[in-house]
Design a protein around this motif. Structure first.
Motif, PDB file in Angstrom:
ATOM      1  N   SER A  34     -12.950  24.591  81.719  1.00  0.00           N
ATOM      2  CA  SER A  34     -12.041  25.708  81.436  1.00  0.00           C
ATOM      3  C   SER A  34     -12.714  26.774  80.581  1.00  0.00           C
ATOM      4  CB  SER A  34     -10.773  25.209  80.734  1.00  0.00           C
ATOM      5  OG  SER A  34     -11.067  24.817  79.413  1.00  0.00           O
ATOM      6  N   SER A  35     -12.246  27.996  80.733  1.00  0.00           N
ATOM      7  CA  SER A  35     -12.810  29.105  79.955  1.00  0.00           C
ATOM      8  C   SER A  35     -12.538  28.885  78.465  1.00  0.00           C
ATOM      9  CB  SER A  35     -12.234  30.441  80.418  1.00  0.00           C
ATOM     10  OG  SER A  35     -10.832  30.438  80.276  1.00  0.00           O
ATOM     11  N   GLN A  36     -11.419  28.273  78.132  1.00  0.00           N
ATOM     12  CA  GLN A  36     -11.071  28.020  76.738  1.00  0.00           C
ATOM     13  C   GLN A  36     -12.078  27.062  76.088  1.00  0.00           C
ATOM     14  OE1 GLN A  36      -7.007  26.772  76.528  1.00  0.00           O
ATOM     15  NE2 GLN A  36      -6.793  27.303  74.380  1.00  0.00           N
ATOM     16  N   ARG A  37     -12.451  26.036  76.816  1.00  0.00           N
ATOM     17  CA  ARG A  37     -13.405  25.053  76.294  1.00  0.00           C
ATOM     18  C   ARG A  37     -14.800  25.662  76.183  1.00  0.00           C
ATOM     19  NH1 ARG A  37     -12.914  18.682  77.966  1.00  0.00           N
ATOM     20  NH2 ARG A  37     -15.062  18.250  77.446  1.00  0.00           N
ATOM     21  N   LYS A  38     -15.182  26.461  77.184  1.00  0.00           N
ATOM     22  CA  LYS A  38     -16.487  27.140  77.140  1.00  0.00           C
ATOM     23  C   LYS A  38     -16.548  28.107  75.956  1.00  0.00           C
ATOM     24  CE  LYS A  38     -17.506  26.829  82.057  1.00  0.00           C
ATOM     25  NZ  LYS A  38     -17.640  27.553  83.318  1.00  0.00           N
ATOM     26  N   GLU A  39     -15.441  28.811  75.716  1.00  0.00           N
ATOM     27  CA  GLU A  39     -15.369  29.758  74.602  1.00  0.00           C
ATOM     28  C   GLU A  39     -15.484  29.035  73.261  1.00  0.00           C
ATOM     29  OE1 GLU A  39     -15.215  33.344  72.636  1.00  0.00           O
ATOM     30  OE2 GLU A  39     -15.474  32.997  74.787  1.00  0.00           O
TER      31      GLU A  39
ATOM     32  N   LEU B  37     -17.078  26.234  72.649  1.00  0.00           N
ATOM     33  CA  LEU B  37     -18.476  25.836  72.471  1.00  0.00           C
ATOM     34  C   LEU B  37     -19.322  27.045  72.093  1.00  0.00           C
ATOM     35  CD1 LEU B  37     -20.726  23.736  72.547  1.00  0.00           C
ATOM     36  CD2 LEU B  37     -20.951  24.198  74.996  1.00  0.00           C
ATOM     37  N   SER B  38     -19.123  28.149  72.768  1.00  0.00           N
ATOM     38  CA  SER B  38     -19.879  29.374  72.484  1.00  0.00           C
ATOM     39  C   SER B  38     -19.653  29.829  71.041  1.00  0.00           C
ATOM     40  CB  SER B  38     -19.452  30.457  73.472  1.00  0.00           C
ATOM     41  OG  SER B  38     -20.025  31.678  73.138  1.00  0.00           O
TER      42      SER B  38
ATOM     43  N   ALA C 239     -18.665  27.963  68.549  1.00  0.00           N
ATOM     44  CA  ALA C 239     -19.227  26.954  67.651  1.00  0.00           C
ATOM     45  C   ALA C 239     -20.730  27.175  67.469  1.00  0.00           C
ATOM     46  CB  ALA C 239     -18.959  25.555  68.188  1.00  0.00           C
ATOM     47  N   LEU C 240     -21.426  27.418  68.568  1.00  0.00           N
ATOM     48  CA  LEU C 240     -22.873  27.651  68.492  1.00  0.00           C
ATOM     49  C   LEU C 240     -23.168  28.904  67.664  1.00  0.00           C
ATOM     50  CD1 LEU C 240     -23.877  26.791  72.174  1.00  0.00           C
ATOM     51  CD2 LEU C 240     -24.166  25.356  70.146  1.00  0.00           C
ATOM     52  N   GLU C 241     -22.341  29.923  67.833  1.00  0.00           N
ATOM     53  CA  GLU C 241     -22.513  31.160  67.062  1.00  0.00           C
ATOM     54  C   GLU C 241     -22.239  30.920  65.580  1.00  0.00           C
ATOM     55  OE1 GLU C 241     -20.389  35.499  66.824  1.00  0.00           O
ATOM     56  OE2 GLU C 241     -20.577  34.591  68.813  1.00  0.00           O
ATOM     57  N   CYS C 242     -21.158  30.219  65.276  1.00  0.00           N
ATOM     58  CA  CYS C 242     -20.786  29.913  63.891  1.00  0.00           C
ATOM     59  C   CYS C 242     -21.894  29.139  63.183  1.00  0.00           C
ATOM     60  CB  CYS C 242     -19.490  29.109  63.858  1.00  0.00           C
ATOM     61  SG  CYS C 242     -19.143  28.309  62.276  1.00  0.00           S
ATOM     62  N   LEU C 243     -22.452  28.153  63.883  1.00  0.00           N
ATOM     63  CA  LEU C 243     -23.483  27.296  63.289  1.00  0.00           C
ATOM     64  C   LEU C 243     -24.875  27.918  63.366  1.00  0.00           C
ATOM     65  CD1 LEU C 243     -22.191  23.878  64.684  1.00  0.00           C
ATOM     66  CD2 LEU C 243     -21.858  24.819  62.388  1.00  0.00           C
ATOM     67  N   LYS C 244     -24.927  29.138  63.895  1.00  0.00           N
ATOM     68  CA  LYS C 244     -26.191  29.885  64.022  1.00  0.00           C
ATOM     69  C   LYS C 244     -27.229  29.106  64.828  1.00  0.00           C
ATOM     70  CE  LYS C 244     -25.440  32.545  59.754  1.00  0.00           C
ATOM     71  NZ  LYS C 244     -24.035  32.601  59.932  1.00  0.00           N
ATOM     72  N   ILE C 245     -26.777  28.506  65.924  1.00  0.00           N
ATOM     73  CA  ILE C 245     -27.675  27.774  66.830  1.00  0.00           C
ATOM     74  C   ILE C 245     -28.066  28.760  67.919  1.00  0.00           C
ATOM     75  CG2 ILE C 245     -27.898  25.846  68.437  1.00  0.00           C
ATOM     76  CD1 ILE C 245     -25.686  24.417  66.769  1.00  0.00           C
ATOM     77  N   SER C 246     -29.269  29.330  67.787  1.00  0.00           N
ATOM     78  CA  SER C 246     -29.698  30.375  68.723  1.00  0.00           C
ATOM     79  C   SER C 246     -30.624  29.835  69.819  1.00  0.00           C
ATOM     80  CB  SER C 246     -30.381  31.516  67.973  1.00  0.00           C
ATOM     81  OG  SER C 246     -31.444  31.013  67.205  1.00  0.00           O
ATOM     82  N   SER C 247     -31.164  28.649  69.602  1.00  0.00           N
ATOM     83  CA  SER C 247     -32.009  28.036  70.631  1.00  0.00           C
ATOM     84  C   SER C 247     -31.238  26.864  71.228  1.00  0.00           C
ATOM     85  CB  SER C 247     -33.320  27.547  70.010  1.00  0.00           C
ATOM     86  OG  SER C 247     -33.078  26.436  69.171  1.00  0.00           O
TER      87      SER C 247
ATOM     88  N   GLY D  28     -19.478  17.336  66.832  1.00  0.00           N
ATOM     89  CA  GLY D  28     -18.725  16.168  67.271  1.00  0.00           C
ATOM     90  C   GLY D  28     -18.608  16.101  68.782  1.00  0.00           C
ATOM     91  N   ARG D  29     -17.388  16.041  69.296  1.00  0.00           N
ATOM     92  CA  ARG D  29     -17.169  15.897  70.738  1.00  0.00           C
ATOM     93  C   ARG D  29     -17.509  17.161  71.524  1.00  0.00           C
ATOM     94  NH1 ARG D  29     -12.074  12.565  69.447  1.00  0.00           N
ATOM     95  NH2 ARG D  29     -12.912  10.465  69.532  1.00  0.00           N
ATOM     96  N   LEU D  30     -17.709  18.275  70.840  1.00  0.00           N
ATOM     97  CA  LEU D  30     -18.134  19.492  71.554  1.00  0.00           C
ATOM     98  C   LEU D  30     -19.497  19.314  72.212  1.00  0.00           C
ATOM     99  CD1 LEU D  30     -16.983  22.417  69.213  1.00  0.00           C
ATOM    100  CD2 LEU D  30     -16.298  22.081  71.585  1.00  0.00           C
ATOM    101  N   VAL D  31     -20.313  18.354  71.731  1.00  0.00           N
ATOM    102  CA  VAL D  31     -21.623  18.126  72.350  1.00  0.00           C
ATOM    103  C   VAL D  31     -21.471  17.666  73.801  1.00  0.00           C
ATOM    104  CG1 VAL D  31     -22.761  17.566  70.149  1.00  0.00           C
ATOM    105  CG2 VAL D  31     -21.971  15.728  71.615  1.00  0.00           C
ATOM    106  N   CYS D  32     -20.296  17.146  74.151  1.00  0.00           N
ATOM    107  CA  CYS D  32     -20.049  16.687  75.521  1.00  0.00           C
ATOM    108  C   CYS D  32     -20.158  17.830  76.524  1.00  0.00           C
ATOM    109  CB  CYS D  32     -18.667  16.043  75.640  1.00  0.00           C
ATOM    110  SG  CYS D  32     -18.447  14.608  74.559  1.00  0.00           S
ATOM    111  N   ASP D  33     -20.064  19.052  76.047  1.00  0.00           N
ATOM    112  CA  ASP D  33     -20.132  20.220  76.925  1.00  0.00           C
ATOM    113  C   ASP D  33     -21.500  20.897  76.910  1.00  0.00           C
ATOM    114  OD1 ASP D  33     -17.518  19.643  77.444  1.00  0.00           O
ATOM    115  OD2 ASP D  33     -16.683  21.456  76.568  1.00  0.00           O
ATOM    116  N   LEU D  34     -22.438  20.381  76.115  1.00  0.00           N
ATOM    117  CA  LEU D  34     -23.781  20.965  76.087  1.00  0.00           C
ATOM    118  C   LEU D  34     -24.537  20.592  77.360  1.00  0.00           C
ATOM    119  CD1 LEU D  34     -24.810  20.308  72.372  1.00  0.00           C
ATOM    120  CD2 LEU D  34     -24.214  22.513  73.406  1.00  0.00           C
TER     121      LEU D  34
END
Length: 167
Positions: free
Chosen positions: A59-64, A66-67, A69-77, A89-95
């Protein structure tokens, strides 16, 4: 039901005690909604404990989420360190498999909580496990404790991994 509950709970603004609400409820808030009560890191740490399956996997909501979260945590790579893996946590299931490969064993503990994997994720998990370059070491050195920690990943293991695990 949860999205209706969020509307009810936030009718008069965002409650200050948002952390005391069920984690699944937070899936229907945005980090900006949460910002008044805490940091985005805290928000995603709570989201990482929620039942993400309330939202459809692609879903677009789940993708958003994750996106953001990556921005918040400053994960650029595509490399995620252990601390950020804990927060996600469980958001890694979508990586994607690319993140799993780049992060080495940092995601394995969280990935073992996922209900299912896409084919590229499964391949990446097998690749990381087979390399032996994780905190768990090579499968030949695993104990019952290791298998217990990684139990959610066992269905992904192929014959070449399974035959190396000591009886």
């Amino acid at each position: 039901q949860l999205s209706c509950l969020v509307k009810l709970v936030t009718l008069h603004g965002i409650p200050k005690d948002l952390d005391s609400y069920p984690k699944d409820l937070l899936l229907f808030l945005s980090p900006s909604d949460y910002a008044a009560t805490g940091s985005c890191r805290q928000y995603f740490a709570n989201i990482g404990k929620a039942n993400l399956d309330v939202l459809q996997r692609e879903s677009s909501q789940r993708k958003e989420l994750l996106s953001e979260a990556l921005e918040c945590l400053k994960i650029s790579s595509t490399q995620v360190n252990k601390e950020n893996a804990e927060i996600l946590g469980r958001l890694v299931c979508d990586l994607s498999g690319e993140y799993i490969r780049s992060s080495g064993g940092n995601l394995l503990k969280q990935l073992s909580q996922c209900d299912s994997f896409l084919p590229d994720q499964e391949e990446a998990i097998r690749s990381v496990i087979s390399s032996g370059n994780t905190t768990f070491g090579a499968p030949a050195a695993w104990s019952a404790f290791t298998l217990n920690v990684l139990s959610g990943l066992i269905p992904v293991f192929d014959h070449s991994i399974l035959q190396k695990i000591p009886k």
